[in-house]
Scaffold this motif. Structure first.
Motif, PDB file in Angstrom:
ATOM      1  N   LYS A  44      -2.361 -91.591  28.747  1.00 48.95           N
ATOM      2  CA  LYS A  44      -3.859 -91.126  28.272  1.00 48.95           C
ATOM      3  C   LYS A  44      -4.470 -90.822  29.680  1.00 48.95           C
ATOM      4  CE  LYS A  44      -3.969 -93.313  23.873  1.00 48.95           C
ATOM      5  NZ  LYS A  44      -4.736 -94.484  22.897  1.00 48.95           N
ATOM      6  N   HIS A  45      -4.984 -89.681  29.789  1.00 51.77           N
ATOM      7  CA  HIS A  45      -5.459 -89.323  31.332  1.00 51.77           C
ATOM      8  C   HIS A  45      -7.226 -89.474  31.097  1.00 51.77           C
ATOM      9  CE1 HIS A  45      -1.758 -87.531  31.835  1.00 51.77           C
ATOM     10  NE2 HIS A  45      -1.938 -86.721  30.768  1.00 51.77           N
ATOM     11  N   VAL A  66      -8.180 -79.239  30.394  1.00 45.68           N
ATOM     12  CA  VAL A  66      -7.033 -79.845  29.836  1.00 45.68           C
ATOM     13  C   VAL A  66      -6.127 -80.369  30.736  1.00 45.68           C
ATOM     14  CG1 VAL A  66      -5.486 -80.089  28.116  1.00 45.68           C
ATOM     15  CG2 VAL A  66      -7.238 -79.401  27.644  1.00 45.68           C
ATOM     16  N   PHE A  67      -5.580 -79.416  31.710  1.00 44.18           N
ATOM     17  CA  PHE A  67      -4.528 -79.403  32.633  1.00 44.18           C
ATOM     18  C   PHE A  67      -5.115 -80.218  33.830  1.00 44.18           C
ATOM     19  CE2 PHE A  67      -2.344 -78.204  36.738  1.00 44.18           C
ATOM     20  CZ  PHE A  67      -1.171 -77.689  36.076  1.00 44.18           C
ATOM     21  N   GLY A  68      -6.242 -80.102  34.375  1.00 48.51           N
ATOM     22  CA  GLY A  68      -6.748 -80.747  35.514  1.00 48.51           C
ATOM     23  C   GLY A  68      -6.757 -82.252  35.487  1.00 48.51           C
ATOM     24  N   LYS A  69      -7.054 -82.806  34.129  1.00 46.16           N
ATOM     25  CA  LYS A  69      -7.108 -84.113  33.802  1.00 46.16           C
ATOM     26  C   LYS A  69      -5.737 -84.730  34.040  1.00 46.16           C
ATOM     27  CE  LYS A  69     -11.059 -83.739  31.317  1.00 46.16           C
ATOM     28  NZ  LYS A  69     -11.804 -83.987  32.202  1.00 46.16           N
ATOM     29  N   THR A  70      -4.526 -84.048  33.759  1.00 48.20           N
ATOM     30  CA  THR A  70      -3.180 -84.392  33.887  1.00 48.20           C
ATOM     31  C   THR A  70      -2.690 -84.856  35.155  1.00 48.20           C
ATOM     32  OG1 THR A  70      -2.135 -82.564  34.008  1.00 48.20           O
ATOM     33  CG2 THR A  70      -2.802 -83.326  31.805  1.00 48.20           C
ATOM     34  N   LEU A  81     -14.048 -82.884  26.151  1.00 46.49           N
ATOM     35  CA  LEU A  81     -12.289 -82.832  26.248  1.00 46.49           C
ATOM     36  C   LEU A  81     -11.799 -83.986  26.881  1.00 46.49           C
ATOM     37  CD1 LEU A  81     -11.967 -78.909  26.883  1.00 46.49           C
ATOM     38  CD2 LEU A  81     -12.267 -79.990  24.713  1.00 46.49           C
ATOM     39  N   ARG A  82     -10.750 -84.396  26.404  1.00 47.03           N
ATOM     40  CA  ARG A  82      -9.659 -85.293  26.844  1.00 47.03           C
ATOM     41  C   ARG A  82      -8.474 -84.872  26.910  1.00 47.03           C
ATOM     42  NH1 ARG A  82      -7.533 -89.094  23.294  1.00 47.03           N
ATOM     43  NH2 ARG A  82      -8.445 -88.862  21.304  1.00 47.03           N
ATOM     44  N   SER A  83      -7.458 -85.455  27.787  1.00 49.91           N
ATOM     45  CA  SER A  83      -5.985 -85.077  27.674  1.00 49.91           C
ATOM     46  C   SER A  83      -5.334 -86.110  27.455  1.00 49.91           C
ATOM     47  CB  SER A  83      -5.705 -84.384  28.787  1.00 49.91           C
ATOM     48  OG  SER A  83      -6.479 -83.101  28.939  1.00 49.91           O
ATOM     49  N   GLU A  84      -4.087 -86.140  26.849  1.00 50.87           N
ATOM     50  CA  GLU A  84      -2.919 -87.139  26.749  1.00 50.87           C
ATOM     51  C   GLU A  84      -1.509 -86.318  26.801  1.00 50.87           C
ATOM     52  OE1 GLU A  84      -3.797 -89.496  23.105  1.00 50.87           O
ATOM     53  OE2 GLU A  84      -2.298 -88.286  22.134  1.00 50.87           O
ATOM     54  N   SER A  85      -0.488 -86.758  27.565  1.00 54.37           N
ATOM     55  CA  SER A  85       0.745 -86.413  27.962  1.00 54.37           C
ATOM     56  C   SER A  85       1.762 -87.343  27.319  1.00 54.37           C
ATOM     57  CB  SER A  85       0.854 -85.981  29.124  1.00 54.37           C
ATOM     58  OG  SER A  85       0.024 -84.992  29.606  1.00 54.37           O
ATOM     59  N   GLU A  86       2.959 -86.672  26.706  1.00 52.50           N
ATOM     60  CA  GLU A  86       4.174 -87.494  26.171  1.00 52.50           C
ATOM     61  C   GLU A  86       5.202 -86.807  27.242  1.00 52.50           C
ATOM     62  OE1 GLU A  86       7.373 -88.437  22.752  1.00 52.50           O
ATOM     63  OE2 GLU A  86       5.566 -87.318  22.475  1.00 52.50           O
ATOM     64  N   VAL A  87       5.831 -87.981  27.756  1.00 52.11           N
ATOM     65  CA  VAL A  87       7.129 -87.531  28.855  1.00 52.11           C
ATOM     66  C   VAL A  87       8.310 -87.079  27.716  1.00 52.11           C
ATOM     67  CG1 VAL A  87       8.760 -88.201  30.656  1.00 52.11           C
ATOM     68  CG2 VAL A  87       6.250 -89.045  30.711  1.00 52.11           C
ATOM     69  N   ILE A  88       8.780 -85.864  27.743  1.00 53.07           N
ATOM     70  CA  ILE A  88       9.827 -85.314  27.121  1.00 53.07           C
ATOM     71  C   ILE A  88      11.161 -85.176  27.453  1.00 53.07           C
ATOM     72  CG2 ILE A  88       8.142 -84.703  25.378  1.00 53.07           C
ATOM     73  CD1 ILE A  88       8.505 -81.964  25.994  1.00 53.07           C
TER      74      ILE A  88
END
Length: 343
Positions: free
Chosen positions: A20-21, A71-75, A104-111
């Motif tokens: 969660k970024h 969205v990208f910048g937050k990651t 806006l907020r961002s979250e990423s999953e490592v796949i």
């Protein structure tokens, strides 16, 4: 204890991790104004509230790529702070327009993960979601990044490479609620060319060029809160140059594509993309597009068009790769996307 964040290294990622970024951002009219100041962006739907209302939206949304950059910048602090290169994109979809007042907020999953044969770096695959204040997904995409190892003795993880679609099925594209191009004003939009005027296989030279300046690209990258060292710190690269954020090249090329594709109004899908060669200050960016496919949609007067957008620093027009199958050195960007256009 150290309180600063050196960023994650390759060995710090495991498949299944959800990150969660920080930090949420509330969008104002300032982002739209700055986006149009940084790029020669003129697509009517993003420039005029009245034009947007005439085609069924409540007002002009934030440019699709501006939403992507936020969205990208937050990651970046969690995914690519120690990246060697951002390698590619896939399965990107815009689900909802972003309007002034949205947060806006961002979250990423490592796949996926794969250590490189040199043992000094590896490739990390993440699926990132951008969410608004209602926890609605406004966009999602996959990207893969080459990241340095912090501990060269760290064991290589089990290789996991995700299966990714090469092209988003047109049936899976999300058309904004209420969008209606049946009474589209071509005079105000700037060109008369509609969906039916484009042929699959057609190439379009966008003619114009813009020379990128040092201060301008750093201002843009700060706007998106992208903290990658290679964009700001001249000691982060062996040659002492600051690498221009690849998204800056994407937005510049998209803005240049107005000349010939003024009615490709909304980007709704990102099939794939590669930053083929680095871009540095002083480079003059030019662009051309190829029509790859077309599809009908259920929205009145709205067609989908699949485009390959290529940004170059000069060289042979429309040349993409050499005989060896590698990108020519003047090719900066190769982007494959779906856009919505009046029929």
């Amino acid at each position: 204890m150290a309180k600063t964040n050196p960023g994650r290294f390759f060995e710090d990622y495991s498949v299944g991790d959800v990150i969660k970024h920080a930090v949420p951002r509330t969008v104002s009219g300032g982002e739209r104004a700055l986006y149009h100041a940084l790029y020669p962006a003129r697509h009517a739907l993003y420039s005029s509230d009245e034009f947007a209302r005439a085609v069924g939206l409540p007002k002009a949304p934030l440019d699709d790529l501006a939403a992507f950059h936020i969205v990208f910048g937050k990651t970046v602090p969690d995914v690519s702070l120690n990246a060697v290169a951002n390698l590619g994109y896939a399965e990107g979809r815009w689900h909802l327009p972003v309007y002034e007042g949205d947060t806006l907020r961002s979250e990423s999953e490592v796949i996926g993960v794969k250590q490189n044969s040199n043992g000094k770096s590896g490739v990390v695959y993440v699926r990132t979601r951008g969410l608004n204040q209602n926890d609605d997904v406004v966009m999602d995409y996959v990207r893969w990044v080459m990241v340095r190892k912090g501990n060269l003795d760290a064991p290589a993880p089990e290789t996991v490479i995700p299966e990714l679609s090469k092209v988003i099925d047109p049936a899976d594209l999300v058309i904004p609620a209420g969008l209606d191009f049946s009474k589209y004003d071509f005079d105000l939009a700037g060109e008369t060319h509609r969906w039916g005027d484009y042929e699959i296989g057609e190439t379009i030279d966008h003619v114009d060029g813009v020379t990128v300046e040092e201060a301008e690209h750093m201002l843009a990258t700060r706007l998106w809160q992208n903290t990658a060292k290679v964009h700001f710190d001249s000691t982060a690269r062996p040659d002492g140059t600051r690498l221009i954020y690849g998204g800056h090249v994407i937005s510049m090329a998209r803005a240049l594509s107005f000349n010939g594709l003024a009615n490709a109004q909304m980007i709704v899908g990102l099939n794939g993309g590669a930053h083929a060669n680095p871009c540095l200050s002083g480079t003059t960016i030019r662009a051309w597009s190829e029509v790859l496919d077309k599809a009908e949609t259920s929205a009145p007067g709205v067609g989908a068009i699949r485009l390959r957008l290529v940004a170059t620093s000069g060289g042979d027009a429309f040349a993409l790769k050499g005989e060896d199958g590698k990108y020519k050195p003047e090719v900066l960007l190769d982007l494959d996307y779906w856009a919505l256009m009046p029929v």
